[in-house]
Scaffold this active site. Structure first.
Site, mmCIF file in Angstrom:
data_model
loop_
_atom_site.group_PDB
_atom_site.id
_atom_site.type_symbol
_atom_site.label_atom_id
_atom_site.label_comp_id
_atom_site.label_asym_id
_atom_site.label_seq_id
_atom_site.Cartn_x
_atom_site.Cartn_y
_atom_site.Cartn_z
ATOM 1 N N ARG A 150 0.854 -1.011 -0.170
ATOM 2 C CA ARG A 150 0.160 -0.024 -0.005
ATOM 3 C C ARG A 150 0.928 1.298 0.109
ATOM 4 N NH1 ARG A 150 -2.394 0.165 6.050
ATOM 5 N NH2 ARG A 150 -0.609 -0.745 7.104
ATOM 6 N N LEU B 265 -6.203 -3.448 0.626
ATOM 7 C CA LEU B 265 -7.222 -4.413 0.917
ATOM 8 C C LEU B 265 -8.513 -3.774 1.119
ATOM 9 C CD1 LEU B 265 -6.758 -7.670 1.188
ATOM 10 C CD2 LEU B 265 -6.780 -7.401 3.425
ATOM 11 N N LEU C 234 -2.358 -12.392 3.428
ATOM 12 C CA LEU C 234 -2.022 -12.304 4.803
ATOM 13 C C LEU C 234 -2.007 -10.966 5.444
ATOM 14 C CD1 LEU C 234 1.538 -13.921 3.861
ATOM 15 C CD2 LEU C 234 -0.595 -14.799 4.659
ATOM 16 N N ALA C 235 -2.674 -9.832 4.599
ATOM 17 C CA ALA C 235 -2.680 -8.660 5.073
ATOM 18 C C ALA C 235 -3.742 -8.609 6.037
ATOM 19 C CB ALA C 235 -2.889 -7.760 4.077
ATOM 20 N N SER D 10 -6.770 -17.288 12.344
ATOM 21 C CA SER D 10 -5.841 -17.107 13.667
ATOM 22 C C SER D 10 -6.301 -18.100 15.022
ATOM 23 C CB SER D 10 -5.642 -16.001 14.065
ATOM 24 O OG SER D 10 -5.387 -15.623 15.174
ATOM 25 N N GLU E 237 -6.471 -17.111 17.628
ATOM 26 C CA GLU E 237 -7.191 -15.960 18.532
ATOM 27 C C GLU E 237 -8.781 -16.057 18.664
ATOM 28 O OE1 GLU E 237 -6.048 -12.798 20.641
ATOM 29 O OE2 GLU E 237 -4.560 -14.715 20.593
ATOM 30 N N TYR F 134 -9.965 -8.035 17.161
ATOM 31 C CA TYR F 134 -9.242 -8.440 15.916
ATOM 32 C C TYR F 134 -9.592 -9.868 15.838
ATOM 33 C CZ TYR F 134 -5.251 -11.327 14.299
ATOM 34 O OH TYR F 134 -4.711 -12.180 13.691
HETATM 35 P P1 NDP Z 1 2.211 -8.274 10.074
HETATM 36 O O1 NDP Z 1 1.578 -7.680 10.932
HETATM 37 O O2 NDP Z 1 3.700 -8.492 10.134
HETATM 38 O O3 NDP Z 1 2.119 -8.139 8.597
HETATM 39 C C1 NDP Z 1 0.909 -7.396 8.189
HETATM 40 C C2 NDP Z 1 0.634 -7.002 6.837
HETATM 41 O O4 NDP Z 1 -0.543 -6.535 6.370
HETATM 42 C C3 NDP Z 1 1.816 -5.774 6.319
HETATM 43 O O5 NDP Z 1 2.442 -6.132 5.060
HETATM 44 C C4 NDP Z 1 0.884 -4.582 6.139
HETATM 45 O O6 NDP Z 1 1.461 -3.636 5.228
HETATM 46 C C5 NDP Z 1 -0.303 -5.303 5.477
HETATM 47 N N1 NDP Z 1 -1.328 -4.453 5.698
HETATM 48 C C6 NDP Z 1 -1.933 -3.662 6.591
HETATM 49 N N2 NDP Z 1 -3.001 -3.286 6.250
HETATM 50 C C7 NDP Z 1 -3.261 -3.230 5.029
HETATM 51 C C8 NDP Z 1 -3.965 -2.882 3.842
HETATM 52 N N3 NDP Z 1 -5.299 -2.204 4.465
HETATM 53 N N4 NDP Z 1 -3.859 -3.104 2.760
HETATM 54 C C9 NDP Z 1 -2.715 -3.971 2.460
HETATM 55 N N5 NDP Z 1 -1.892 -4.259 3.312
HETATM 56 C C10 NDP Z 1 -2.424 -3.963 4.485
HETATM 57 O O7 NDP Z 1 1.720 -9.805 10.200
HETATM 58 P P2 NDP Z 1 2.247 -11.360 10.214
HETATM 59 O O8 NDP Z 1 3.060 -11.383 9.014
HETATM 60 O O9 NDP Z 1 2.780 -11.464 11.489
HETATM 61 O O10 NDP Z 1 0.888 -12.177 10.035
HETATM 62 C C11 NDP Z 1 0.522 -12.315 8.636
HETATM 63 C C12 NDP Z 1 -1.145 -12.753 8.816
HETATM 64 O O11 NDP Z 1 -1.361 -13.838 9.646
HETATM 65 C C13 NDP Z 1 -1.976 -11.680 9.453
HETATM 66 O O12 NDP Z 1 -3.048 -11.690 8.637
HETATM 67 C C14 NDP Z 1 -1.987 -12.064 10.795
HETATM 68 O O13 NDP Z 1 -3.290 -11.448 11.455
HETATM 69 C C15 NDP Z 1 -2.316 -13.506 10.722
HETATM 70 N N6 NDP Z 1 -1.744 -14.358 11.786
HETATM 71 C C16 NDP Z 1 -0.281 -14.108 12.216
HETATM 72 C C17 NDP Z 1 -0.075 -14.907 13.215
HETATM 73 C C18 NDP Z 1 1.429 -14.785 13.642
HETATM 74 O O14 NDP Z 1 1.762 -15.215 14.828
HETATM 75 N N7 NDP Z 1 2.268 -13.941 13.219
HETATM 76 C C19 NDP Z 1 -0.698 -15.974 13.780
HETATM 77 C C20 NDP Z 1 -1.953 -16.259 13.088
HETATM 78 C C21 NDP Z 1 -2.463 -15.393 11.920
HETATM 79 P P3 NDP Z 1 2.372 -2.469 5.853
HETATM 80 O O15 NDP Z 1 3.705 -2.918 5.965
HETATM 81 O O16 NDP Z 1 2.230 -1.454 4.905
HETATM 82 O O17 NDP Z 1 2.069 -2.058 7.134
HETATM 83 P P1 GDR Z 2 -0.839 -12.280 20.458
HETATM 84 O O1 GDR Z 2 0.364 -11.857 20.528
HETATM 85 O O2 GDR Z 2 -1.794 -11.110 21.128
HETATM 86 O O3 GDR Z 2 -1.012 -13.654 20.943
HETATM 87 O O4 GDR Z 2 -1.459 -12.211 18.797
HETATM 88 P P2 GDR Z 2 1.414 -10.843 21.406
HETATM 89 O O5 GDR Z 2 2.664 -11.316 21.179
HETATM 90 O O6 GDR Z 2 1.002 -9.353 21.196
HETATM 91 O O7 GDR Z 2 0.907 -11.165 22.867
HETATM 92 C C1 GDR Z 2 0.953 -12.537 23.326
HETATM 93 C C2 GDR Z 2 0.676 -12.555 24.863
HETATM 94 O O8 GDR Z 2 1.591 -11.950 25.630
HETATM 95 C C3 GDR Z 2 0.856 -11.072 26.578
HETATM 96 N N1 GDR Z 2 1.860 -9.800 27.008
HETATM 97 C C4 GDR Z 2 2.370 -8.921 26.117
HETATM 98 N N2 GDR Z 2 2.189 -8.615 24.720
HETATM 99 C C5 GDR Z 2 2.752 -7.544 24.189
HETATM 100 N N3 GDR Z 2 2.714 -7.292 22.783
HETATM 101 N N4 GDR Z 2 3.406 -6.775 24.944
HETATM 102 C C6 GDR Z 2 3.602 -6.927 26.206
HETATM 103 O O9 GDR Z 2 4.570 -6.195 26.928
HETATM 104 C C7 GDR Z 2 3.146 -8.052 26.825
HETATM 105 N N5 GDR Z 2 3.274 -8.612 28.017
HETATM 106 C C8 GDR Z 2 2.414 -9.695 28.047
HETATM 107 C C9 GDR Z 2 -0.309 -10.580 26.144
HETATM 108 O O10 GDR Z 2 -1.368 -9.901 26.742
HETATM 109 C C10 GDR Z 2 -0.553 -11.836 25.272
HETATM 110 O O11 GDR Z 2 -1.327 -12.829 26.236
HETATM 111 C C11 GDR Z 2 -0.448 -12.567 17.774
HETATM 112 C C12 GDR Z 2 -0.670 -11.928 16.535
HETATM 113 O O12 GDR Z 2 0.525 -12.088 15.696
HETATM 114 C C13 GDR Z 2 -1.966 -12.076 16.018
HETATM 115 O O13 GDR Z 2 -2.030 -11.498 14.675
HETATM 116 C C14 GDR Z 2 -2.264 -13.717 15.588
HETATM 117 O O14 GDR Z 2 -3.521 -13.885 15.100
HETATM 118 C C15 GDR Z 2 -1.955 -14.362 17.296
HETATM 119 O O15 GDR Z 2 -0.791 -14.031 17.501
HETATM 120 C C16 GDR Z 2 -2.083 -15.751 16.796
#
Ligand code: NDP
Ligand code: GDR
Length: 326
Positions: free
Chosen positions: A33, A61, A82-83, A127, A129, A151
């Site tokens: 974007r 998106l 993935l966005a 997810s 979540e 979320y």
């Molecule tokens: P990130 O937060 O690292 O990446 C999110 C991406 O989405 C970035 O490239 C961001 O672009 C893009 N984005 C946000 N808003 C828009 C928009 N309006 N249009 C187009 N692109 C957009 O996420 P992860 O790589 O960690 O995760 C990938 C996906 O998997 C996500 O959907 C997340 O919710 C899901 N997920 C992640 C898990 C995890 O543990 N990592 C677990 C389960 C699900 P920009 O760089 O411009 O901000």
């Molecule tokens: P989550 O990831 O919410 O599981 O979502 P996050 O790492 O933010 O939190 C995990 C757990 O840690 C606790 N926590 C804290 N979290 C953050 N960020 N910062 C802190 O200082 C802190 N201290 C404790 C949180 O309360 C929580 O319980 C991630 C994202 O990648 C989502 O997009 C994805 O869908 C899920 O994982 C699976």
């Protein structure tokens, strides 16, 4: 040459998935974007050394017409959605934006496919979540959902719409219900990277404490490099389906911090400070996944152990600060 289209290509998973698909000989098209900080776009892709190998195209998106145009022009074989606004804590501050991007955005992508290119295979980033206030101690594809954040509610809508487009229109649409997965490319706002970044700063004398919220929350953490392979495997199946992807091992935030500090030769208890501002309005206390279906049908399993991942992340963060210091 097969064509893959990735939304969220600049994020953690987008970067690892791009690298994986390039290794398989794909032409990778990544949607980005518009940003005023264009020089910062693609930092993760650059870190993996693949920025120049991906065709970057403009789109958003929440802008259906851009998705329609992109699907019509590129006609990819595989689409990975993935966005998202992916940070749970922010979803309480920006529930409407989160609903638009994370929920409706996925439906925009499905609509663009249905209208322009219904033969493509589609992956939706669902997810763990969505399990939220867990209904079973170990969660698999049959466990009921109970989202606990804007979320998670948005992801649940996107998840069911993916199922619905599969059943209504016959799209090859699959959802990966992925548990938390991390890496040195994880955003620094997420807890594992917040911890390893903090450990690096403390180790180098740049900070003296690490603030955390709920240290008793437990998560089933894996490595993003392993998890993107599962996304691809899902789209190679004849029949689309939904799969839980997890390691099957769950530990607390406190225990993960213990591993990260120990790797740097430090004692976590000496540095952790509890910060009530980091507590969430509603918490997901515990997640523990069962990926037996993915093991059986996809032949997928996690390879990277949690201790090894914590060590890799701490080392990468120390190296980042050392590079910055010149
Ligand atoms: P990130 O937060 O690292 O990446 C999110 C991406 O989405 C970035 O490239 C961001 O672009 C893009 N984005 C946000 N808003 C828009 C928009 N309006 N249009 C187009 N692109 C957009 O996420 P992860 O790589 O960690 O995760 C990938 C996906 O998997 C996500 O959907 C997340 O919710 C899901 N997920 C992640 C898990 C995890 O543990 N990592 C677990 C389960 C699900 P920009 O760089 O411009 O901000
Ligand atoms: P989550 O990831 O919410 O599981 O979502 P996050 O790492 O933010 O939190 C995990 C757990 O840690 C606790 N926590 C804290 N979290 C953050 N960020 N910062 C802190 O200082 C802190 N201290 C404790 C949180 O309360 C929580 O319980 C991630 C994202 O990648 C989502 O997009 C994805 O869908 C899920 O994982 C699976």
């Amino acid at each position: 040459m097969k064509k893959a289209f990735i939304t969220g290509v600049t994020g953690q998973d987008g970067a690892y998935l791009s690298k994986f698909l390039l290794g398989k000989g794909y032409h990778v098209i990544g949607m980005i974007r518009r940003s005023a900080s264009s020089d910062m776009i693609g930092e993760r892709l650059r870190w993996l050394g693949i920025l120049g190998q991906i065709e970057l195209v403009d789109g958003d998106l929440i802008d259906l017409s851009s998705l329609i145009r992109l699907m019509g022009t590129h006609k990819p074989d595989e689409v990975y959605n993935l966005a998202a606004q992916s940070f749970v804590a922010t979803s309480w501050q920006q529930p409407l934006l989160t609903g638009e991007v994370t929920g409706l955005g996925a439906v925009n992508m499905l609509e663009a496919l249905r209208l322009m290119h219904p033969s493509a295979r589609f992956y939706q980033a669902s997810s763990s979540e969505m399990f939220g206030n867990i209904r079973a101690p170990v969660q698999n594809e049959t466990t009921p959902f109970y989202p606990r954040s804007p979320y998670a509610a948005a992801k649940l809508y996107a998840h069911w719409m993916t199922v619905n487009y599969r059943e209504s229109f016959g799209l090859h649409a699959s959802s990966g219900i992925l548990f938390n997965h991390e890496s040195p490319l994880r955003g620094v706002e997420f807890v594992t990277r917040h911890i390893t970044d903090g450990v690096a700063q403390i180790k180098l004398g740049l900070a003296s404490e690490l603030k955390l919220g709920n240290v008793h929350a437990t998560r089933d953490w894996g490595h993003a490099r392993d998890y993107v392979q599962a996304m691809w495997l899902m789209l190679q199946q004849d029949v689309p389906d939904d799969y839980v992807i997890a390691t099957g091992r769950t530990v607390s935030v406190q225990d993960f911090a213990g591993m990260a500090f120990a790797h740097a030769g430090l004692n976590a208890a000496d540095f952790i400070r509890l910060d009530p501002a980091r507590l969430r309005p509603a918490e997901v206390d515990a997640l523990h996944g069962d990926a037996a279906k993915a093991a059986e049908k996809l032949g997928w399993r996690a390879h990277v152990a949690l201790e090894a991942m914590a060590a890799e992340m701490v080392d990468a963060d120390i190296a980042r600060y050392q590079r910055k210091a010149g």
